[in-house]
Design a protein around this motif. Structure first.
Motif, PDB file in Angstrom:
ATOM      1  N   VAL A 148      49.024  24.894 -27.404  1.00  0.00           N
ATOM      2  CA  VAL A 148      50.356  25.709 -27.696  1.00  0.00           C
ATOM      3  C   VAL A 148      50.958  25.116 -28.822  1.00  0.00           C
ATOM      4  O   VAL A 148      51.403  24.139 -28.783  1.00  0.00           O
ATOM      5  N   VAL A 149      50.939  25.911 -29.953  1.00  0.00           N
ATOM      6  CA  VAL A 149      51.545  25.428 -31.297  1.00  0.00           C
ATOM      7  C   VAL A 149      53.081  26.224 -31.211  1.00  0.00           C
ATOM      8  O   VAL A 149      52.861  27.364 -31.413  1.00  0.00           O
ATOM      9  N   GLY A 150      54.057  25.276 -31.282  1.00  0.00           N
ATOM     10  CA  GLY A 150      55.308  26.021 -31.545  1.00  0.00           C
ATOM     11  C   GLY A 150      55.609  25.971 -32.835  1.00  0.00           C
ATOM     12  O   GLY A 150      55.767  25.293 -33.650  1.00  0.00           O
ATOM     13  N   VAL A 151      55.481  27.614 -33.358  1.00  0.00           N
ATOM     14  CA  VAL A 151      55.649  27.997 -34.744  1.00  0.00           C
ATOM     15  C   VAL A 151      57.069  27.621 -35.177  1.00  0.00           C
ATOM     16  O   VAL A 151      57.887  28.432 -34.945  1.00  0.00           O
ATOM     17  N   ARG A 152      57.174  26.715 -35.867  1.00  0.00           N
ATOM     18  CA  ARG A 152      58.510  26.161 -36.676  1.00  0.00           C
ATOM     19  C   ARG A 152      58.226  25.231 -37.777  1.00  0.00           C
ATOM     20  O   ARG A 152      57.275  24.729 -37.817  1.00  0.00           O
ATOM     21  N   LEU A 153      59.234  24.907 -38.481  1.00  0.00           N
ATOM     22  CA  LEU A 153      59.289  24.016 -39.449  1.00  0.00           C
ATOM     23  C   LEU A 153      58.802  22.846 -38.924  1.00  0.00           C
ATOM     24  O   LEU A 153      59.141  22.097 -38.014  1.00  0.00           O
ATOM     25  N   GLY A 154      57.536  22.040 -39.555  1.00  0.00           N
ATOM     26  CA  GLY A 154      56.698  21.066 -39.202  1.00  0.00           C
ATOM     27  C   GLY A 154      55.709  21.116 -38.327  1.00  0.00           C
ATOM     28  O   GLY A 154      55.115  20.343 -37.824  1.00  0.00           O
ATOM     29  N   CYS A 155      55.408  22.290 -37.946  1.00  0.00           N
ATOM     30  CA  CYS A 155      54.325  22.714 -36.813  1.00  0.00           C
ATOM     31  C   CYS A 155      52.993  22.580 -37.582  1.00  0.00           C
ATOM     32  O   CYS A 155      52.219  22.083 -36.620  1.00  0.00           O
ATOM     33  N   ILE A 156      52.781  22.676 -38.758  1.00  0.00           N
ATOM     34  CA  ILE A 156      51.272  22.298 -39.044  1.00  0.00           C
ATOM     35  C   ILE A 156      50.935  20.670 -38.828  1.00  0.00           C
ATOM     36  O   ILE A 156      50.059  20.563 -38.272  1.00  0.00           O
ATOM     37  N   ASN A 157      51.899  19.716 -39.196  1.00  0.00           N
ATOM     38  CA  ASN A 157      51.637  18.361 -38.831  1.00  0.00           C
ATOM     39  C   ASN A 157      51.383  17.965 -37.731  1.00  0.00           C
ATOM     40  O   ASN A 157      50.560  17.573 -37.113  1.00  0.00           O
ATOM     41  N   HIS A 158      52.318  18.749 -36.673  1.00  0.00           N
ATOM     42  CA  HIS A 158      52.304  18.347 -35.312  1.00  0.00           C
ATOM     43  C   HIS A 158      50.783  18.972 -34.679  1.00  0.00           C
ATOM     44  O   HIS A 158      50.350  18.261 -33.800  1.00  0.00           O
ATOM     45  N   ALA A 159      50.458  19.995 -35.168  1.00  0.00           N
ATOM     46  CA  ALA A 159      49.416  20.625 -34.412  1.00  0.00           C
ATOM     47  C   ALA A 159      48.012  19.987 -34.979  1.00  0.00           C
ATOM     48  O   ALA A 159      47.271  19.845 -34.284  1.00  0.00           O
ATOM     49  N   VAL A 160      48.092  19.619 -36.259  1.00  0.00           N
ATOM     50  CA  VAL A 160      46.866  18.885 -36.649  1.00  0.00           C
ATOM     51  C   VAL A 160      46.784  17.545 -36.166  1.00  0.00           C
ATOM     52  O   VAL A 160      45.600  17.062 -35.874  1.00  0.00           O
ATOM     53  N   LEU A 161      47.805  16.825 -36.084  1.00  0.00           N
ATOM     54  CA  LEU A 161      47.655  15.616 -35.276  1.00  0.00           C
ATOM     55  C   LEU A 161      47.513  15.794 -33.790  1.00  0.00           C
ATOM     56  O   LEU A 161      46.693  14.815 -33.424  1.00  0.00           O
ATOM     57  N   SER A 162      47.805  16.577 -33.564  1.00  0.00           N
ATOM     58  CA  SER A 162      47.357  16.830 -32.004  1.00  0.00           C
ATOM     59  C   SER A 162      46.048  17.110 -31.573  1.00  0.00           C
ATOM     60  O   SER A 162      45.080  16.696 -30.815  1.00  0.00           O
ATOM     61  N   ALA A 163      45.363  17.881 -32.609  1.00  0.00           N
ATOM     62  CA  ALA A 163      43.873  18.336 -32.536  1.00  0.00           C
ATOM     63  C   ALA A 163      43.238  17.195 -32.872  1.00  0.00           C
ATOM     64  O   ALA A 163      42.009  16.676 -32.298  1.00  0.00           O
ATOM     65  N   GLU A 164      43.778  16.197 -33.798  1.00  0.00           N
ATOM     66  CA  GLU A 164      42.878  15.066 -34.225  1.00  0.00           C
ATOM     67  C   GLU A 164      42.977  14.073 -33.012  1.00  0.00           C
ATOM     68  O   GLU A 164      41.864  13.600 -32.684  1.00  0.00           O
ATOM     69  N   ALA A 165      44.160  14.158 -32.071  1.00  0.00           N
ATOM     70  CA  ALA A 165      44.225  13.120 -31.033  1.00  0.00           C
ATOM     71  C   ALA A 165      43.155  13.731 -30.163  1.00  0.00           C
ATOM     72  O   ALA A 165      42.473  12.665 -29.391  1.00  0.00           O
ATOM     73  N   ILE A 166      43.272  14.955 -29.934  1.00  0.00           N
ATOM     74  CA  ILE A 166      42.354  15.596 -28.881  1.00  0.00           C
ATOM     75  C   ILE A 166      40.837  15.058 -29.201  1.00  0.00           C
ATOM     76  O   ILE A 166      40.050  14.655 -28.287  1.00  0.00           O
ATOM     77  N   ALA A 167      40.504  15.267 -30.335  1.00  0.00           N
ATOM     78  CA  ALA A 167      38.992  15.425 -30.742  1.00  0.00           C
ATOM     79  C   ALA A 167      38.639  13.485 -30.521  1.00  0.00           C
ATOM     80  O   ALA A 167      37.561  13.179 -30.249  1.00  0.00           O
ATOM     81  N   ARG A 168      39.628  12.680 -30.835  1.00  0.00           N
ATOM     82  CA  ARG A 168      39.506  11.438 -30.763  1.00  0.00           C
ATOM     83  C   ARG A 168      39.368  10.959 -29.409  1.00  0.00           C
ATOM     84  O   ARG A 168      38.667   9.692 -29.049  1.00  0.00           O
ATOM     85  N   ASP A 169      39.878  11.602 -28.508  1.00  0.00           N
ATOM     86  CA  ASP A 169      39.796  11.067 -27.026  1.00  0.00           C
ATOM     87  C   ASP A 169      38.577  11.840 -26.592  1.00  0.00           C
ATOM     88  O   ASP A 169      38.212  11.665 -25.467  1.00  0.00           O
ATOM     89  N   GLY A 170      37.536  12.420 -27.222  1.00  0.00           N
ATOM     90  CA  GLY A 170      36.466  12.926 -26.722  1.00  0.00           C
ATOM     91  C   GLY A 170      36.416  14.211 -26.017  1.00  0.00           C
ATOM     92  O   GLY A 170      35.531  14.498 -25.648  1.00  0.00           O
TER      93      GLY A 170
END
Length: 235
Positions: free
Chosen positions: A146-168
């Motif tokens: 769930v991406v809370g769309v507001r200022l800064g959300c792109i960074n938060h979303a991409v970092l979260s997606a990267e962490a999810i992938a890194r965790d396999g």
């Protein structure tokens, strides 16, 4: 065939429960059975029945066949603070293994759609050694972000997606929840998220005056999740 997903958020207060309840309602509307669990919740209110969390109650209302509150929210804490701090103050030891143990019986119900909702963001701590993401790894659950769309959300979303992938783990989909409709360059931000997140968008939920599950479900699509058609078990 049963489908299980973990509902993660890019931050706290981005609408994880709002979206989770909407997804469950959309599934119920298609005749599917549903189940949900929010294993840890802080910010609970003391009632005549014990501590109750409004988010857990919203999920409970969308579970069919019905579940009892303790099943949906086994670890409830009163202070509206980080769960690991609330647990420590209550004398409760949280661990990935303890949460896995309370989640497995809900998954074992084999509902058409089962959602496990997290707390805060992807790396919210459970204790000094583990974060809630360790629970998702142990259960090998695909993730809906769930991406809370507001200022800064792109960074938060991409970092979260990267962490999810890194965790396999697999990012099965994401939802744009417009928490700040006045976000500058909203359409451009949404287009960028669609380009950068490696999963289909399941919906774009506008800021609603009454964000009930039925209203939210109108803005969501379950198609990309390839869920089963209803088995009639919700009747």
């Amino acid at each position: 065939m049963a489908h299980f997903y973990f509902i993660a958020g890019t931050d706290t207060d981005v609408g994880k429960t709002t979206i989770a309840a909407g997804l469950l309602h959309a599934a119920r509307a298609q005749g599917m059975s549903t189940a949900a669990i929010k294993p840890v919740a802080s910010g609970c209110e003391l009632t005549g029945y014990g501590l109750r969390n409004s988010d857990a109650l919203a999920l409970l209302a969308e579970c069919k066949p019905a579940l009892d509150y303790a099943t949906v929210n086994p670890f409830a804490f009163a202070p509206a603070i980080a769960p690991h701090i609330a647990a420590r103050e209550a004398g409760v030891e949280l661990s990935a293994e303890r949460l896995v143990q309370v989640i497995r019986p809900v998954l074992a119900r084999q509902a058409d759609l089962t959602l496990v909702e997290g707390a805060g963001g992807w790396r919210v701590p459970l204790n000094a050694r583990e974060s809630l993401s360790a629970v998702v790894q142990a259960l090998a659950l695909p993730v809906i972000l769930v991406v809370g769309v507001r200022l800064g959300c792109i960074n938060h979303a991409v970092l979260s997606a990267e962490a999810i992938a890194r965790d396999g783990l697999r990012l099965a989909g994401w939802v744009a929840n417009i928490v700040d409709p006045a976000t500058s360059r909203l359409e451009e931000n949404l287009a960028t998220l669609a380009e950068l997140l490696p999963a289909p968008c399941l919906g774009r939920v506008p800021r609603l005056d009454q964000p009930g599950a039925q209203q939210v479900a109108l803005h969501l699509s379950l198609g990309a999740l390839q869920l089963p058609s209803g088995r009639g078990s919700t009747k």
